[in-house]
Structure formats: C-alpha cells, structure tokens
Design an enzyme around this catalytic site. Structure first.
Site, short mmCIF file in Angstrom:
data_model
loop_
_atom_site.label_atom_id
_atom_site.label_comp_id
_atom_site.label_asym_id
_atom_site.label_seq_id
_atom_site.Cartn_x
_atom_site.Cartn_y
_atom_site.Cartn_z
N ASP A 11 20.76 -7.44 -40.41
CA ASP A 11 21.29 -6.38 -39.54
C ASP A 11 22.78 -6.60 -39.33
O ASP A 11 23.29 -7.70 -39.53
CB ASP A 11 20.57 -6.37 -38.18
CG ASP A 11 21.02 -5.18 -37.34
OD1 ASP A 11 21.05 -4.06 -37.88
OD2 ASP A 11 21.39 -5.38 -36.17
N SER A 12 23.44 -5.55 -38.91
CA SER A 12 24.87 -5.65 -38.61
C SER A 12 25.11 -6.56 -37.40
O SER A 12 26.21 -7.05 -37.21
CB SER A 12 25.44 -4.26 -38.34
OG SER A 12 24.69 -3.63 -37.32
N CYS A 74 18.88 -2.61 -40.45
CA CYS A 74 19.99 -1.72 -40.07
C CYS A 74 19.86 -0.38 -40.81
O CYS A 74 19.83 -0.33 -42.03
CB CYS A 74 21.29 -2.41 -40.45
SG CYS A 74 22.75 -1.47 -40.02
N GLU A 154 24.24 -2.60 -26.22
CA GLU A 154 25.00 -3.86 -26.35
C GLU A 154 25.45 -4.37 -24.98
O GLU A 154 25.55 -5.57 -24.75
CB GLU A 154 26.23 -3.65 -27.24
CG GLU A 154 25.91 -3.46 -28.72
CD GLU A 154 25.55 -4.75 -29.42
OE1 GLU A 154 26.06 -5.81 -29.04
OE2 GLU A 154 24.71 -4.69 -30.35
N CYS A 184 18.23 4.06 -35.64
CA CYS A 184 19.21 3.01 -35.37
C CYS A 184 18.47 1.86 -34.71
O CYS A 184 17.58 2.09 -33.87
CB CYS A 184 20.30 3.55 -34.45
SG CYS A 184 21.44 2.29 -33.88
N HIS A 186 19.16 -0.05 -32.40
CA HIS A 186 19.28 -0.18 -30.94
C HIS A 186 18.41 0.81 -30.17
O HIS A 186 18.10 0.59 -29.01
CB HIS A 186 20.73 0.01 -30.51
CG HIS A 186 21.63 -1.10 -30.92
ND1 HIS A 186 21.82 -1.46 -32.24
CD2 HIS A 186 22.40 -1.96 -30.19
CE1 HIS A 186 22.66 -2.47 -32.30
NE2 HIS A 186 23.03 -2.79 -31.07
N1 DGL Z 1 22.36 -1.67 -36.83
C1 DGL Z 1 23.02 -0.38 -36.81
C2 DGL Z 1 22.04 0.69 -37.31
O1 DGL Z 1 20.83 0.55 -37.22
C3 DGL Z 1 23.54 -0.03 -35.44
C4 DGL Z 1 24.73 -0.86 -34.99
C5 DGL Z 1 25.92 -0.69 -35.89
O2 DGL Z 1 26.59 0.38 -35.84
O3 DGL Z 1 26.20 -1.62 -36.64
O4 DGL Z 1 22.48 1.70 -37.81
#
Ligand code: DGL
Length: 263
Positions: A11-12, A74, A154, A184, A186
C-alpha cells in the site's frame, strides 16, 4: 498453492491495513509481509508514471521475501500499475479493482442500478472501475473523487462535524446510489459514515471483495489459526505500528489469533 502461504501486501501507506484486517479474519495466510510507502504517501494525487515507478520499487522489495502472492491493497496502484506489476513479478499479483467489480456483480443483479464509485483523484481519473463495470453491462455509473476522506482518516477523524460536512460537500447533489464502491484503502474505516449518509445503499469494501476473490480464484481456505505479520514502512514505522494497533489489534478476536511479529 499447497505449502505454507506467504502474502505480500502493498500500500502507499497505512490504509492497506484495512485490507489486512479482512485477510486476517479469513485466515488465508501463514505469513503476511506488509509494505507501506509511508515516505511518499499519498499516491492518489500523483501521476501514472510516478505511481508505476513507485510500484516497481515496491516489487523489488517483495522479491526478497519469497512470497507466493502480492496483493496491492492500494486502489490507486491497482488502477495504474497492476499490468506492469503482473508482467514483471515472479509471483501472482492481485489488485483490488477487479475483485471490487466482481463483488458488485454478485450483489447487484440489476444492470440499470445506480453504482457510485468513490476513490482518490488518480483512481477516479483512471476510470478503471467504470470501464470494468461497463464491460459487465452496468450502464448507470457515477464517479466521485473524495480524497479529503484520506486526510480525515489519516488524522484519525472517523466522524463528527468535519466528516458530516465533507460527506455533504461531496454527495449533496448525488442521487442516492444502489451500490457504492469504497474504492480506496481508507474508506472502509468510515464505512458507518457512508452508510449514515446513504442508508440502504450496498457498500463494496475492497478487503471483503479480495477475500471472496481469493477464495474463488485461488481456492484459498481459512486454514491458518495464526498469521504472522511483518510490517515495513519507508518512513516512520512507529507511526504505522500505532495505526496497526488502533485499526487491527483493537479487535479482541484478532489480538488473540494473530501475533504482530515485527515492525
Ligand atoms: N491507498 C490509496 C488508495 O487506496 C489511498 C491513499 C493514497 O492516496 O495514497 O487509493
């Protein structure tokens, strides 16, 4: 896949822990290696080439671990880099978008149903969800980039006035959808807020969708009583650890069944 199963989760940042939570509940894996690119999050405001470059760097990281499968939790990575990752990886690679779309096909049979896709700017710009949904015959799809939710989560803001105002800001003029894709990492963490705003709408959660997808496409079964997790972050692993505690280990079932081995 018959031996002990080891999965890499990419993940990012910390958001992919929402997908880890679903995988832990499914008991699919003996071991999970989590990599969060916390030094460079968010990916959702970056362009395609950058997202692909970062993803290929993550792939190099995972090559050190002898994993059986890489799951890109992600959505932004899944939207832009999945083909390149599949081409270059020596193991299976699965994104979250295809599973999310399959979850829609399982839950929503009416092709005229209104499907709302939410995600980061980059995910929405890619139109990946919409294209796949159209291929499945859905013809009433709206999209909305809702990146502020990433910042709220966050900041550990999961409800309250700011959340209500942000929901209002994004969805005020949108007709109530029959299904909403929380596209997403989050967004599942504010699932209740989505549901409060759109009562009776079917919510599609990447983590749940990937669990179903792995069952159906890789014949995975929940045979592991305990999953060892190793977390890696490109910056501030302590923060990732804190978030993991709050998001994952708060749940007493998970605390008993899974030990967090290493950060
Ligand atoms: N993990 C990213 C997603 O699911 C969200 C956070 C980001 O923008 O890196 O798209």
């Amino acid at each position: 896949m018959t031996k002990q199963l080891k999965a890499g989760i990419f993940d990012s940042g910390a958001g992919g822990l929402s997908v880890v939570k679903s995988l832990l509940e499914a008991n699919f894996f003996d071991e999970i290696i989590y990599y969060g690119d916390t030094a460079r999050v968010p990916y959702g405001i970056k362009d395609k080439n950058t997202i692909i470059r970062y993803s290929l760097e993550a792939l190099e990281f995972f090559k050190n671990f002898n994993i059986d499968i890489l799951i890109t939790a992600c959505n932004t990575v899944s939207a832009y880099a999945i083909e390149e990752l599949k081409k270059q990886a020596p193991f299976d690679v699965v994104g979250v978008i295809e599973p999310g779309v399959l979850a829609v096909t399982e839950k929503i049979k009416n092709k005229n149903a209104h499907i709302l896709v939410t995600g980061t700017n980059a995910t929405i710009k890619s139109k990946k969800y919409t294209k796949l949904l159209q291929e499945k015959g859905y013809n009433n799809i709206s999209e909305k980039a809702t990146g502020l939710f990433v910042s709220l989560v966050e900041e550990q803001i999961f409800g309250g006035k700011i959340m209500d105002a942000t929901m209002e800001y994004y969805f005020n003029n949108i007709k109530k959808p029959d299904a909403l894709i929380m596209g997403c990492t989050h967004f599942p963490l504010i699932k209740n807020e989505y549901q409060k705003f759109f009562k009776d709408t079917v919510l599609i959660h990447s983590g749940e969708a990937i669990v179903q997808y792995l069952k159906e496409n890789f014949n995975l079964t929940g045979k592991y009583q305990k999953t060892n997790i190793k977390y890696f972050a490109t910056e501030n692993p302590e923060h990732l650890k804190e978030i993991a505690k709050q998001w994952l280990f708060d749940d007493s079932k998970i605390l008993q069944e899974n030990k967090c081995q290493k950060f």
